[in-house]
Scaffold this motif. Structure first.
Motif, PDB file in Angstrom:
ATOM      1  N   SER A 118       0.716  -1.119   0.128  1.00  0.00           N
ATOM      2  CA  SER A 118      -0.069  -0.235   0.165  1.00  0.00           C
ATOM      3  C   SER A 118       0.987   1.379   0.028  1.00  0.00           C
ATOM      4  O   SER A 118       0.324   2.396  -0.432  1.00  0.00           O
ATOM      5  CB  SER A 118      -0.952   0.181   1.319  1.00  0.00           C
ATOM      6  OG  SER A 118      -0.151   0.254   2.551  1.00  0.00           O
ATOM      7  N   ALA A 137      -7.470   6.336  -4.983  1.00  0.00           N
ATOM      8  CA  ALA A 137      -8.516   5.407  -4.979  1.00  0.00           C
ATOM      9  C   ALA A 137      -7.688   4.071  -4.544  1.00  0.00           C
ATOM     10  O   ALA A 137      -8.167   2.872  -4.290  1.00  0.00           O
ATOM     11  CB  ALA A 137      -9.204   5.354  -6.275  1.00  0.00           C
ATOM     12  N   GLN A 138      -6.243   4.213  -4.848  1.00  0.00           N
ATOM     13  CA  GLN A 138      -5.373   3.012  -4.739  1.00  0.00           C
ATOM     14  C   GLN A 138      -5.441   2.454  -3.224  1.00  0.00           C
ATOM     15  O   GLN A 138      -5.329   1.459  -2.843  1.00  0.00           O
ATOM     16  CB  GLN A 138      -4.158   3.233  -5.135  1.00  0.00           C
ATOM     17  CG  GLN A 138      -4.063   3.327  -6.386  1.00  0.00           C
ATOM     18  CD  GLN A 138      -2.640   3.852  -7.045  1.00  0.00           C
ATOM     19  OE1 GLN A 138      -1.498   3.502  -6.302  1.00  0.00           O
ATOM     20  NE2 GLN A 138      -2.302   4.055  -8.313  1.00  0.00           N
ATOM     21  N   GLY A 171      -8.369   0.240  -2.066  1.00  0.00           N
ATOM     22  CA  GLY A 171      -8.149  -0.825  -2.688  1.00  0.00           C
ATOM     23  C   GLY A 171      -7.298  -1.707  -1.930  1.00  0.00           C
ATOM     24  O   GLY A 171      -7.315  -2.866  -1.613  1.00  0.00           O
ATOM     25  N   SER A 196      -8.624  -2.848   1.604  1.00  0.00           N
ATOM     26  CA  SER A 196      -9.797  -3.799   1.439  1.00  0.00           C
ATOM     27  C   SER A 196      -8.945  -5.248   1.093  1.00  0.00           C
ATOM     28  O   SER A 196      -9.356  -6.396   1.670  1.00  0.00           O
ATOM     29  CB  SER A 196     -10.659  -3.307   0.372  1.00  0.00           C
ATOM     30  OG  SER A 196      -9.993  -3.212  -0.901  1.00  0.00           O
ATOM     31  N   TYR A 209     -10.380  -9.371  -7.435  1.00  0.00           N
ATOM     32  CA  TYR A 209      -9.765  -7.994  -7.870  1.00  0.00           C
ATOM     33  C   TYR A 209      -9.256  -7.787  -9.327  1.00  0.00           C
ATOM     34  O   TYR A 209      -9.266  -6.777 -10.028  1.00  0.00           O
ATOM     35  CB  TYR A 209      -8.666  -7.733  -7.006  1.00  0.00           C
ATOM     36  CG  TYR A 209      -9.149  -6.987  -5.523  1.00  0.00           C
ATOM     37  CD1 TYR A 209     -10.029  -7.714  -4.829  1.00  0.00           C
ATOM     38  CD2 TYR A 209      -8.940  -5.806  -5.142  1.00  0.00           C
ATOM     39  CE1 TYR A 209     -10.459  -7.168  -3.618  1.00  0.00           C
ATOM     40  CE2 TYR A 209      -9.133  -5.319  -3.909  1.00  0.00           C
ATOM     41  CZ  TYR A 209     -10.169  -5.979  -3.326  1.00  0.00           C
ATOM     42  OH  TYR A 209     -10.585  -5.494  -1.977  1.00  0.00           O
ATOM     43  N   SER A 216     -10.978  -5.353 -11.965  1.00  0.00           N
ATOM     44  CA  SER A 216     -10.143  -4.315 -12.681  1.00  0.00           C
ATOM     45  C   SER A 216     -10.330  -4.256 -14.101  1.00  0.00           C
ATOM     46  O   SER A 216     -10.187  -3.344 -14.731  1.00  0.00           O
ATOM     47  CB  SER A 216      -8.580  -4.721 -12.310  1.00  0.00           C
ATOM     48  OG  SER A 216      -7.865  -3.741 -12.893  1.00  0.00           O
ATOM     49  N   SER A 264     -10.909   5.428 -11.222  1.00  0.00           N
ATOM     50  CA  SER A 264     -10.824   5.272  -9.752  1.00  0.00           C
ATOM     51  C   SER A 264     -11.130   3.927  -9.471  1.00  0.00           C
ATOM     52  O   SER A 264     -10.413   3.356  -8.423  1.00  0.00           O
ATOM     53  CB  SER A 264     -11.890   6.296  -8.983  1.00  0.00           C
ATOM     54  OG  SER A 264     -11.467   7.434  -9.180  1.00  0.00           O
ATOM     55  N   LEU A 265     -12.128   3.036  -9.790  1.00  0.00           N
ATOM     56  CA  LEU A 265     -12.340   1.840  -9.569  1.00  0.00           C
ATOM     57  C   LEU A 265     -11.216   0.804 -10.375  1.00  0.00           C
ATOM     58  O   LEU A 265     -10.797  -0.110  -9.654  1.00  0.00           O
ATOM     59  CB  LEU A 265     -13.730   1.224 -10.331  1.00  0.00           C
ATOM     60  CG  LEU A 265     -14.925   1.912  -9.691  1.00  0.00           C
ATOM     61  CD1 LEU A 265     -16.157   1.619 -10.529  1.00  0.00           C
ATOM     62  CD2 LEU A 265     -15.058   1.532  -8.251  1.00  0.00           C
ATOM     63  N   SER A 270      -8.206   1.764 -10.605  1.00  0.00           N
ATOM     64  CA  SER A 270      -6.966   2.053  -9.845  1.00  0.00           C
ATOM     65  C   SER A 270      -7.307   1.293  -8.404  1.00  0.00           C
ATOM     66  O   SER A 270      -6.262   0.462  -8.256  1.00  0.00           O
ATOM     67  CB  SER A 270      -6.713   3.556  -9.657  1.00  0.00           C
ATOM     68  OG  SER A 270      -5.758   3.763  -8.885  1.00  0.00           O
ATOM     69  N   PHE A 271      -8.516   1.167  -7.896  1.00  0.00           N
ATOM     70  CA  PHE A 271      -8.710   0.452  -6.816  1.00  0.00           C
ATOM     71  C   PHE A 271      -8.486  -0.996  -6.918  1.00  0.00           C
ATOM     72  O   PHE A 271      -8.002  -1.368  -6.051  1.00  0.00           O
ATOM     73  CB  PHE A 271     -10.122   0.803  -6.492  1.00  0.00           C
ATOM     74  CG  PHE A 271     -10.736   0.187  -5.109  1.00  0.00           C
ATOM     75  CD1 PHE A 271     -10.930   0.725  -4.044  1.00  0.00           C
ATOM     76  CD2 PHE A 271     -11.048  -1.328  -5.200  1.00  0.00           C
ATOM     77  CE1 PHE A 271     -11.391   0.148  -2.857  1.00  0.00           C
ATOM     78  CE2 PHE A 271     -11.488  -2.002  -4.160  1.00  0.00           C
ATOM     79  CZ  PHE A 271     -11.840  -1.277  -2.932  1.00  0.00           C
TER      80      PHE A 271
END
Length: 444
Positions: A149, A302-303, A306, A309, A326, A330, A351-352, A354-355
């Motif tokens: 992260s 947004a990472q 991600g 979670s 994931y 993605s 953003s999704l 990237s998440f």
């Protein structure tokens, strides 16, 4: 009680979080130096008159350096130690990033970007191996995903540096700032311990015993009396044993190696193809450079959820399920991002994407070192990462060719959708589950 058993029975405490921070900041600086080039490219392309193909080569040459660095550093870490190689590779990529600010033409920048990639590619598998070998089995997945992260924080730093510095002081200053992490080597030398498993494997039981006893005291556990002579009984292999590439393809490891190489190739191909080009692609879609930097900064934020979670799920539902889910999500996000639309739609799907993509990265770094024994853990992880870098070498160049067509933007992201979906299916069908198992139990 064997030294490794004592290490794995130590509950999570201050030591583990301190090690997470020390290795995590190295990871952060790695991401920062990687991210800066993505934000420099749109400006550099205009200033130097670079073609799309040349921009692709700048992205690819760094990945070539990462492939070479991952293999050589992985071998060196299994031979000379995780700590020393971690420090040396960080020094290499930091200094090389500063040299990029002195680049006088396209060719000189290619040389310096190769050196940056060499250091970056060397550090990542070594850092994750070190963290994996110290983490308790029940919490190992969470710690590795949390380590990964820090990549998001590094990209945020790159985005902020680019947003605040490049418009005022030029692209060279962004690279000079990227050289500052070289000073962090002193913190690594003082605060990061050598791997217990590495020390035992090399016959340095007294050092391993002293480190474990110190960690036990920090956790409020009275160290058990264990003569060094007894500790020698748990050495898994002779220190004189040489690393051999062919061992990765023995009956014991061939399936693991194959699936890891596929995972790494697909995820690196998609990540670097997308994120190295993302600012340039958005500029080509008509957004201004400043507005593009703002959008990418939001997508980078947004990472973080991600990663968090994925850290929550990886030790609960397992590596295989989390990674496959994931990657698939993605892929779906990449498809809809490629369809374009209003700024709000682009930000949502970007953003999704990237998440989920970066959450998948955290699981990959958790999963990889778990599948090999101590004697080849960094070596095997380095080779998997190196194969992935070849995917990263291809992706920026392929995007450079594809983007020139009238439907280039949509076609690029449709391609990445297909790649990530194939890898997600492969992980679900053929991946092994390693949740909650001791490293020696998995890799034996």
């Amino acid at each position: 009680m064997a030294i490794i058993s004592r290490l794995e029975q130590i509950p999570v405490n201050r030591f583990h979080y301190k090690l997470l921070l020390l290795t995590g900041f190295g990871w952060l600086f790695d991401a920062m130096d990687t991210g800066i080039i993505a934000f420099v490219l749109p400006v550099l392309a205009k200033e130097w008159g670079l073609s799309a193909t040349q921009i692709g080569f700048i992205g690819s040459i760094g990945l070539l350096g990462m492939a070479v660095g991952a293999v050589l550093a992985g071998s060196a870490a299994d031979k000379f130690g995780r700590k020393a190689v971690f420090a040396v590779t960080l020094m290499i990529y930091s200094i090389a990033t500063g040299l990029c600010g002195l680049a006088w033409n396209y060719e000189s920048l290619l040389v310096f970007r190769f050196l940056v990639g060499f250091g970056l590619g060397g550090e990542l598998p070594v850092a994750v191996t070190l963290m994996a070998e110290y983490s308790p089995p029940a919490s190992r997945g969470r710690f590795i995903v949390l380590l990964e992260s820090f990549w998001a924080f590094g990209w945020l730093a790159a985005a902020l540096i680019s947003y605040l510095v490049i418009p005022r002081f030029g692209w060279q200053m962004a690279f000079f700032i990227g050289a500052l992490p070289a000073l962090y080597v002193f913190f690594i030398r003082m605060g990061v311990p050598e791997s217990i498993r590495y020390l035992i494997h090399k016959g340095r039981q007294a050092e391993a015993l002293e480190i474990v006893s110190r960690i036990e005291r920090e956790a409020g556990i009275e160290p058990a009396a264990q003569p060094v002579a007894n500790a020698k009984a748990i050495v898994p292999n002779s220190p004189a044993q040489k690393l051999a590439f062919k061992e990765l393809w023995t009956a014991q490891f061939a399936k693991r190696t194959m699936i890891l190489w596929l995972i790494w190739f697909g995820i690196v191909y998609s990540y670097y193809g997308i994120f190295t080009w993302l600012p340039s692609l958005m500029v080509k879609q008509g957004h201004t450079v400043i507005k593009t930097f703002e959008y990418v900064l939001i997508m980078t934020l947004a990472q973080l959820p991600g990663y968090f979670s994925a850290a929550y799920l990886v030790d609960r539902i397992g590596r295989r399920s989390t990674l496959a889910m994931y990657l698939a999500l993605s892929a779906v996000s990449a498809y809809f991002f490629g369809q374009g639309g209003s700024a709000e739609i682009v930000l949502l799907w970007g953003s999704l994407m990237s998440f989920f993509n970066l959450g998948a990265w955290g699981v990959v770094y958790t999963y990889t070192p778990e599948l090999y024994p101590t004697r080849i853990r960094a070596f095997g992880s380095g080779w998997a990462a190196a194969v992935g870098r070849f995917g990263g070498i291809l992706a920026p160049t392929i995007v450079g060719y594809m983007i020139t067509g009238p439907q280039g933007f949509a076609q690029v992201f449709t391609m990445f959708t297909g790649v990530m979906m194939v890898v997600a299916v492969a992980v679900w069908l053929f991946g092994e589950e390693t949740k909650g198992k001791a490293l020696d139990e998995i890799s034996s």
